[in-house]
Design a protein around this motif. Sequence first.
Motif, PDB file in Angstrom:
ATOM      1  N   TRP A   7       0.824  -1.206   0.000  1.00 33.09           N
ATOM      2  CA  TRP A   7       0.000   0.000   0.000  1.00 33.09           C
ATOM      3  C   TRP A   7       0.862   1.262   0.000  1.00 33.09           C
ATOM      4  O   TRP A   7       0.473   2.298  -0.549  1.00 33.09           O
ATOM      5  CB  TRP A   7      -0.972  -0.013   1.185  1.00 33.09           C
ATOM      6  CG  TRP A   7      -2.211  -0.785   0.869  1.00 33.09           C
ATOM      7  CD1 TRP A   7      -2.569  -2.014   1.350  1.00 33.09           C
ATOM      8  CD2 TRP A   7      -3.265  -0.387  -0.034  1.00 33.09           C
ATOM      9  NE1 TRP A   7      -3.770  -2.397   0.803  1.00 33.09           N
ATOM     10  CE2 TRP A   7      -4.221  -1.429  -0.039  1.00 33.09           C
ATOM     11  CE3 TRP A   7      -3.490   0.740  -0.825  1.00 33.09           C
ATOM     12  CZ2 TRP A   7      -5.392  -1.366  -0.809  1.00 33.09           C
ATOM     13  CZ3 TRP A   7      -4.642   0.794  -1.590  1.00 33.09           C
ATOM     14  CH2 TRP A   7      -5.582  -0.241  -1.588  1.00 33.09           C
ATOM     15  N   MET A  66     -11.386   1.012   0.046  1.00 35.72           N
ATOM     16  CA  MET A  66     -11.359   1.273   1.494  1.00 35.72           C
ATOM     17  C   MET A  66     -12.718   1.058   2.146  1.00 35.72           C
ATOM     18  O   MET A  66     -12.799   0.571   3.271  1.00 35.72           O
ATOM     19  CB  MET A  66     -10.897   2.705   1.783  1.00 35.72           C
ATOM     20  CG  MET A  66      -9.408   2.896   1.707  1.00 35.72           C
ATOM     21  SD  MET A  66      -8.891   4.416   2.566  1.00 35.72           S
ATOM     22  CE  MET A  66      -8.934   3.899   4.300  1.00 35.72           C
ATOM     23  N   SER A 122     -13.358   1.204   6.068  1.00 36.72           N
ATOM     24  CA  SER A 122     -12.193   0.805   6.863  1.00 36.72           C
ATOM     25  C   SER A 122     -11.540   2.014   7.509  1.00 36.72           C
ATOM     26  O   SER A 122     -11.534   3.106   6.944  1.00 36.72           O
ATOM     27  CB  SER A 122     -11.151   0.111   5.975  1.00 36.72           C
ATOM     28  OG  SER A 122     -11.712  -1.005   5.343  1.00 36.72           O
ATOM     29  N   TRP A 161      -8.234   2.196   8.347  1.00 35.29           N
ATOM     30  CA  TRP A 161      -6.946   2.410   7.681  1.00 35.29           C
ATOM     31  C   TRP A 161      -6.860   1.537   6.443  1.00 35.29           C
ATOM     32  O   TRP A 161      -7.762   0.739   6.173  1.00 35.29           O
ATOM     33  CB  TRP A 161      -5.787   2.117   8.653  1.00 35.29           C
ATOM     34  CG  TRP A 161      -5.913   2.853   9.953  1.00 35.29           C
ATOM     35  CD1 TRP A 161      -6.106   2.311  11.193  1.00 35.29           C
ATOM     36  CD2 TRP A 161      -5.892   4.286  10.139  1.00 35.29           C
ATOM     37  NE1 TRP A 161      -6.203   3.308  12.143  1.00 35.29           N
ATOM     38  CE2 TRP A 161      -6.076   4.533  11.531  1.00 35.29           C
ATOM     39  CE3 TRP A 161      -5.744   5.379   9.295  1.00 35.29           C
ATOM     40  CZ2 TRP A 161      -6.111   5.820  12.075  1.00 35.29           C
ATOM     41  CZ3 TRP A 161      -5.776   6.659   9.836  1.00 35.29           C
ATOM     42  CH2 TRP A 161      -5.952   6.873  11.200  1.00 35.29           C
ATOM     43  N   LEU A 162      -5.776   1.663   5.675  1.00 33.40           N
ATOM     44  CA  LEU A 162      -5.683   0.998   4.377  1.00 33.40           C
ATOM     45  C   LEU A 162      -5.775  -0.518   4.474  1.00 33.40           C
ATOM     46  O   LEU A 162      -6.412  -1.169   3.643  1.00 33.40           O
ATOM     47  CB  LEU A 162      -4.355   1.363   3.692  1.00 33.40           C
ATOM     48  CG  LEU A 162      -4.294   2.781   3.121  1.00 33.40           C
ATOM     49  CD1 LEU A 162      -2.857   3.105   2.699  1.00 33.40           C
ATOM     50  CD2 LEU A 162      -5.234   2.945   1.934  1.00 33.40           C
ATOM     51  N   ASP A 163      -5.111  -1.102   5.469  1.00 27.12           N
ATOM     52  CA  ASP A 163      -5.102  -2.558   5.566  1.00 27.12           C
ATOM     53  C   ASP A 163      -4.840  -2.933   7.024  1.00 27.12           C
ATOM     54  O   ASP A 163      -3.689  -3.031   7.446  1.00 27.12           O
ATOM     55  CB  ASP A 163      -4.005  -3.135   4.649  1.00 27.12           C
ATOM     56  CG  ASP A 163      -4.185  -4.631   4.411  1.00 27.12           C
ATOM     57  OD1 ASP A 163      -4.138  -5.048   3.259  1.00 27.12           O
ATOM     58  OD2 ASP A 163      -4.383  -5.369   5.396  1.00 27.12           O
ATOM     59  N   ASP A 210      -0.255   4.377   5.559  1.00 26.77           N
ATOM     60  CA  ASP A 210      -1.229   5.438   5.814  1.00 26.77           C
ATOM     61  C   ASP A 210      -0.560   6.804   5.878  1.00 26.77           C
ATOM     62  O   ASP A 210      -1.132   7.803   5.454  1.00 26.77           O
ATOM     63  CB  ASP A 210      -2.002   5.139   7.104  1.00 26.77           C
ATOM     64  CG  ASP A 210      -2.862   3.890   6.979  1.00 26.77           C
ATOM     65  OD1 ASP A 210      -3.803   3.902   6.174  1.00 26.77           O
ATOM     66  OD2 ASP A 210      -2.563   2.902   7.662  1.00 26.77           O
ATOM     67  N   TYR A 249     -11.027   9.640   6.350  1.00 26.26           N
ATOM     68  CA  TYR A 249      -9.739   8.954   6.543  1.00 26.26           C
ATOM     69  C   TYR A 249      -8.622   9.960   6.803  1.00 26.26           C
ATOM     70  O   TYR A 249      -7.834   9.824   7.759  1.00 26.26           O
ATOM     71  CB  TYR A 249      -9.474   8.106   5.302  1.00 26.26           C
ATOM     72  CG  TYR A 249      -8.093   7.535   5.115  1.00 26.26           C
ATOM     73  CD1 TYR A 249      -7.507   6.714   6.070  1.00 26.26           C
ATOM     74  CD2 TYR A 249      -7.389   7.773   3.924  1.00 26.26           C
ATOM     75  CE1 TYR A 249      -6.249   6.158   5.853  1.00 26.26           C
ATOM     76  CE2 TYR A 249      -6.144   7.223   3.702  1.00 26.26           C
ATOM     77  CZ  TYR A 249      -5.559   6.427   4.671  1.00 26.26           C
ATOM     78  OH  TYR A 249      -4.320   5.885   4.457  1.00 26.26           O
TER      79      TYR A 249
END
Lengths: 215, 215
Positions: free
Chosen positions: A100, A150, A153, A155-157, A164, A189
């Motif tokens: 990411w 996303m 969510s 955060w990204l993952d 992030d 986000y």
Amino acid sequence: MTITIAVFERPLDQGAGLARDMRVRWALEEVGQPYEVRLVPWEKFKEDAHLARNPFGQIPTYEEGDLVLFESGAIVLHIAQRFPGLLPTDADARARAIMWLFAALNTVEPPIVDRDVVEYFEDGRSWQNERFAMVDERIRGRLNQLSASMGDSEWLDGAFSAADIIMVHVLRRLEGTDILQEYPNLTAYVARATARPAYKRAFAAQLAVFTGRDL
Amino acid sequence: MTITIAVFERPLDQGAGLARDMRVRWALEEVGQPYEVRLVPWEKFKEDAHLARNPFGQIPTYEEGDLVLFESGAIVLHIAQRFPGLLPTDADARARAIMWLFAALNTVEPPIVDRDVVEYFEDGRSWQNERFAMVDERIRGRLNQLSASMGDSEWLDGAFSAADIIMVHVLRRLEGTDILQEYPNLTAYVARATARPAYKRAFAAQLAVFTGRDL
């Protein structure tokens, strides 16, 4: 070992935190590492002393003992691999977080930087408005995909990571436009990330360079 | 564990090895890891099955057990961290190699990709020639710096590394122009890299997808 980063003596963005040293400052604040700052005057960026540290004459650079690094993405990844807190410990999750980070730099950022090229280097050209439309379409294409990926969510993952830091800083570069506001989940986000204490400390530190005030 | 990468079923470059799966194939050949290929038809790139693996609808992807990665830079770095041969073992040298990988992707590649944007997406526009001139000036700026930094070095920083895979592939994208020939040391660098047996095996494998012949 003392960490030193090189930053612009007079930030072009007047302390808005858009220069890439912000990414490194933020990462260092997240992992709780103090650092020193070398202020490089604008006219010295293309001279040998700085080019010896970064052959492309960019900021930031990162120094830690004998190690000298440039490229904000590489520096943030180095910090994340060197100190705990910015990458998952599980191997697969760690590889995805690093993925990411690359996606932010190589897929999301390029059209956003290109928008600045149109704004500053094609100002006054007959084609500027047509180019803005073309670039904004590319930006929206990427944000559509990022927003869909996303969803809601946080955060990204999984947990907050080095990725992030880069992605949020990339998205912040759209602040002067209305584009980001079309994506409520991405706006939320960015707000979530910039509310982090580490972000606020990093932001205050880079702003102090511009205002000339001690923190 | 089986490694599978996704590539275009019909490469747009007719097997010239300019698509980004070439980077991953080359890295896997360098570390001696066999891999399987999933051919994705052009019309399926923006559909759900591929988007589930890569939300930005790009190639390549990389699968290894439960791990699914996209972004060629992230995949090459993952391969280099997972298998020996593409990164130095000394910590500082390793960080510098990773730095050069980022420099290739984030500093050298963007104006080179922008040249393709001008060529394909601004074809027929009144400003195309002026934009070519502007982009070529940015490319030469980066190549001047890269050329000065490399001098007569064999590789970017010490031994051949993952960074050289990315940098050489980025530079190869200039093959349709005369620009790279202005830099004898960079031309020699590309020739040295593409003479490697691992490069040749990767090149033959991606070409075979286009010609439809078995290797």
